[in-house]
Every structure is written in C-alpha cells, then in structure tokens.
Scaffold this active site. Sequence first.
Site, mmCIF file in Angstrom:
data_model
loop_
_atom_site.group_PDB
_atom_site.id
_atom_site.type_symbol
_atom_site.label_atom_id
_atom_site.label_comp_id
_atom_site.label_asym_id
_atom_site.label_seq_id
_atom_site.Cartn_x
_atom_site.Cartn_y
_atom_site.Cartn_z
ATOM 1 N N SER A 154 0.841 -1.202 0.000
ATOM 2 C CA SER A 154 0.000 0.000 0.000
ATOM 3 C C SER A 154 0.875 1.250 0.000
ATOM 4 C CB SER A 154 -0.933 0.019 1.231
ATOM 5 O OG SER A 154 -0.180 0.235 2.411
ATOM 6 N N ILE A 162 3.156 4.452 -0.501
ATOM 7 C CA ILE A 162 4.330 4.783 -1.320
ATOM 8 C C ILE A 162 5.048 3.517 -1.787
ATOM 9 C CG2 ILE A 162 6.644 5.824 -1.162
ATOM 10 C CD1 ILE A 162 5.073 7.983 0.642
ATOM 11 N N SER A 186 11.889 10.544 5.976
ATOM 12 C CA SER A 186 10.740 11.438 6.142
ATOM 13 C C SER A 186 11.238 12.827 6.477
ATOM 14 C CB SER A 186 9.858 10.937 7.290
ATOM 15 O OG SER A 186 8.995 11.955 7.747
ATOM 16 N N TYR A 216 9.509 8.295 15.812
ATOM 17 C CA TYR A 216 9.516 8.160 14.347
ATOM 18 C C TYR A 216 10.526 9.140 13.737
ATOM 19 C CZ TYR A 216 7.639 8.110 9.546
ATOM 20 O OH TYR A 216 7.485 8.017 8.174
ATOM 21 N N LYS A 236 13.862 8.238 11.615
ATOM 22 C CA LYS A 236 14.057 8.731 10.250
ATOM 23 C C LYS A 236 15.369 9.520 10.126
ATOM 24 C CE LYS A 236 10.658 6.677 8.474
ATOM 25 N NZ LYS A 236 10.835 5.746 7.356
ATOM 26 N N THR A 267 -1.578 8.616 2.464
ATOM 27 C CA THR A 267 -1.442 7.163 2.456
ATOM 28 C C THR A 267 -2.218 6.578 3.637
ATOM 29 O OG1 THR A 267 0.516 7.150 3.887
ATOM 30 C CG2 THR A 267 0.906 7.371 1.499
#
Length: 322
Positions: free
Chosen positions: A53, A55, A180, A205, A209, A240
Amino acid sequence: MFLQKAWRTAAFGVYGFTQFTKSGFIEHSKKFKEEDMQIQMEGKNCIVTGANSGIGYATAEGLASRGATVYMVCRNKERGEAAQSQIQSNTGNPNIHLEICDLSSVKDIRTFVSQFSSNDKPLHVLVNNAGILENNRVITPEGLELNFAVNVAGTYTMTELLMPLLEKSSPDARVITVSSGGMYTSPLTKNLQFSENNFDGSLQYARNKRLQVALTEKWAEKYSNKGIGFYSMHPGWAETPGVAKSLPGFSEKLQGKLRTREEGADTAIWLALQPKEKLVSGSFYFDRAEAPKHLLFSGTAGSHSNIDSIIEEIRSLCGFSS
C-alpha cells in the site's frame, strides 16, 4: 535546548507547508525532465519492502511498469496478494513476486534473506520503504520497541544481509531508503528505544528517520569500493493509509493539500532509474534533487558524529557479531 527544539519545530512547519505538500510537488515538477523517467529496467531485480500500500505500492508499480522484476516484501499475505495482482494487471508485467516477511522481526528478515539468497540472483535495487509510526509503546517478541524494530533494526538488517547480492550487480547496485521530512525535527540520539517515561510515537519516528539518513551516509562511506550507491530520500507529505491511521489530525488538517502516493514515490523511482554518475552516494534527495539534511540553526548536524557508537548498539540488538 528548549528554544532550539521550538525553533526546529517552527522552521519545519513553515518549510514543510511550502515544500512538502502537493503545491510544492507541482512547483518542483516544473524542473523535472521527462526523459529521466523513460529509462527501462528489464533484467533488473528490485526488492521493495512494505509494498502492498501507499508509497511502497506506488514504487513497486513504477518499477514494474518499466520492466523490472519486482519482489514485494509484505507482512500480510492477503493484502500482499491483492497488491501483487493489481500491479500485474496494471502494468502487464508478470514478473512481480510476493515475499512474506514481518519486517519488525530480525529473525524473520534473516529467514527471508537466507531463502532469497539461495537463488544467488544479483540484486540491483533495494528500496527500504517499510515504515511505521506507532503512537503507543509496543515491545516486539524480540524485545525491541516497535517503531525502532521496523524503521531501524529492519532496515539495517535487510540492507546488511543483502550486501552480497547487491555486490553481484555492481557497479549498478543501489539502496534507496525512504526517510521522512520529520527527521528535520530531531537530532541523532543514542536513546534508540525511547527509554523516557512519556513515550511519544511521533518523536520516536522522527528519531528513526534521522537515523536512516545517518546510516545512509555511513553505508556510502563504508562500502564506497563495492560499487553500491546509497541514497535516502523523503516523499513529502503524501496521502497514504499509514498517515491516515497514525496521524489522523494531521491528515484531516491537510485534506486536499497532501500529495498522491505516486507523487510521494516519484523520487524513489527516479533514484532507481538514473545513471549512477548523476547521483551522490550518501546524499538525501527530495523531488529529484539533493536536499539539505539539516535546517538552518536547527542544531542537528553535530549529532551525526555519534553514528559509529549507535551502529555498534544496533548491531548488538540485531544479533550481528562485532
């Protein structure tokens, strides 16, 4: 420290809203060259993680439409099969394979790579796309914090173990890691599993990243003589399922302003297609161009000096011998 953090957040908000949204993509695309995306990939083997799903799906489809043999590494068999069938149907390319692997499990990744390597096929492109933003503290059966397990331990283990197959397609091999823009808000930290009491999934997160960008720099340096290019990139703010689930407020606030998954995947596909001479190994890319790894006055640049000791810790957590 507090002021610097506040500055980073504010600068990121302004920069992101002007650059990372759909309008940013439209503006940047005025400089894109059509011929860059017309390169074909017949005979090239590509692995895309988290390909069912968002990207990852758009990246797998983009590579498949150019004739590549694509191996979709997914956790969920049912969703993976549906995506595989859709890509085969959309592209007319039958060489799309589904590989089931839980990317939060180092053991699972080791098993997958061992089986995949038994065919001794050269690997031309590895796209480390699988990522997660889990807002609650979740510990995997292997004792790793879940965000770290997928975003860092999974990415590191997959890349290191696939190195022999990447070397087989030297000098054309490349590793593309989907980072990201959130990494702009955090320096590199040695606190890999977020031991603070008030767990913050978004901050973890961002740390993960940032670490992916630093790892890419280190890989480029470590394997500079192996004929493998290492690139990190960020897709901008795309609409997304992952974003909708993990950041519902953000998703709602920017409704209609987010990029499509295809726009988010554009730079990953571009990096897979370009002649190596056009690219700089270890660099961070955004909208088909090299991008800064640090925002002005954000105080994140110096933190990259910690990468060697951090890698030692990652290796230990992932069961690599020192």
